[in-house]
Scaffold this motif. Structure first.
Motif, PDB file in Angstrom:
ATOM      1  N   VAL A 100       0.848  -1.193   0.000  1.00  0.00           N
ATOM      2  CA  VAL A 100       0.000   0.000   0.000  1.00  0.00           C
ATOM      3  C   VAL A 100       0.885   1.245   0.000  1.00  0.00           C
ATOM      4  N   VAL A 101       0.273   2.400  -0.182  1.00  0.00           N
ATOM      5  CA  VAL A 101       1.006   3.673  -0.270  1.00  0.00           C
ATOM      6  C   VAL A 101       1.936   3.860   0.920  1.00  0.00           C
ATOM      7  N   GLU A 102       1.501   3.491   2.088  1.00  0.00           N
ATOM      8  CA  GLU A 102       2.315   3.632   3.298  1.00  0.00           C
ATOM      9  C   GLU A 102       3.670   2.926   3.141  1.00  0.00           C
ATOM     10  N   ASP A 103       3.704   1.838   2.385  1.00  0.00           N
ATOM     11  CA  ASP A 103       4.934   1.078   2.176  1.00  0.00           C
ATOM     12  C   ASP A 103       5.970   1.835   1.341  1.00  0.00           C
ATOM     13  N   LEU A 104       5.554   2.886   0.652  1.00  0.00           N
ATOM     14  CA  LEU A 104       6.497   3.691  -0.135  1.00  0.00           C
ATOM     15  C   LEU A 104       7.444   4.497   0.749  1.00  0.00           C
TER      16      LEU A 104
END
Length: 156
Positions: A25-29
């Motif tokens: 998910v975006v948080e993993d970026l």
């Protein structure tokens, strides 16, 4: 009797976006915190702060911290250097306004948005503004370069 193996010419199809990101998910970026400017900020200050933080686009917020649009820092800097703007001009006069219509609805991108959805959004947009799920504040900006770096780091 000796067994022989033959290689058939199989062409592997590129992985789907969902498979490519393996559920990330975006948080993993691990994006840096967003940098934003208020609509009444001067262009000189906005340009200065953008270069300090190495941002090419900056979201412009209203007094209630809602995104109104964005400024393209390089275009704004070029106009300033060409003398077509004044350092004390307000960014609101030079921003690209977000279109929110029935045919172009707001797309909510949060830290929990799957990267496959972000990739699809970025096929039609320069960047994505990542907000909290309630859309009360801007968390970060995401670009196709962020996705590419993520994939190269993970070796997908």
């Amino acid at each position: 009797m000796m067994a022989t193996a033959t290689l058939s010419s199989h062409v592997l199809a590129p992985p789907t976006a969902a498979a490519k990101y393996r559920g990330a998910v975006v948080e993993d970026l691990q994006l840096p915190p967003a940098f934003t400017v208020q609509a009444n900020e001067t262009i000189s200050r906005a340009i200065e702060q953008a270069y300090e933080r190495d941002f090419s686009h900056i979201p412009v917020l209203n007094s209630r911290r809602r995104p109104l649009g964005y400024i393209d820092v390089s275009r704004l800097k070029s106009e300033w250097e060409a003398g077509t703007t004044d350092a004390s001009d307000k960014v609101v006069n030079y921003m690209t306004k977000f279109k929110r219509t029935a045919s172009e609805p707001y797309t909510l991108i949060t830290p929990y948005t799957p990267l496959a959805e972000l990739e699809e959004f970025l096929t039609h947009n320069i960047f994505a503004i990542v907000t909290d799920p309630s859309r009360l504040f801007v968390v970060a900006l995401a670009t196709t370069q962020d996705l590419e770096m993520f994939v190269s780091r993970r070796g997908f």
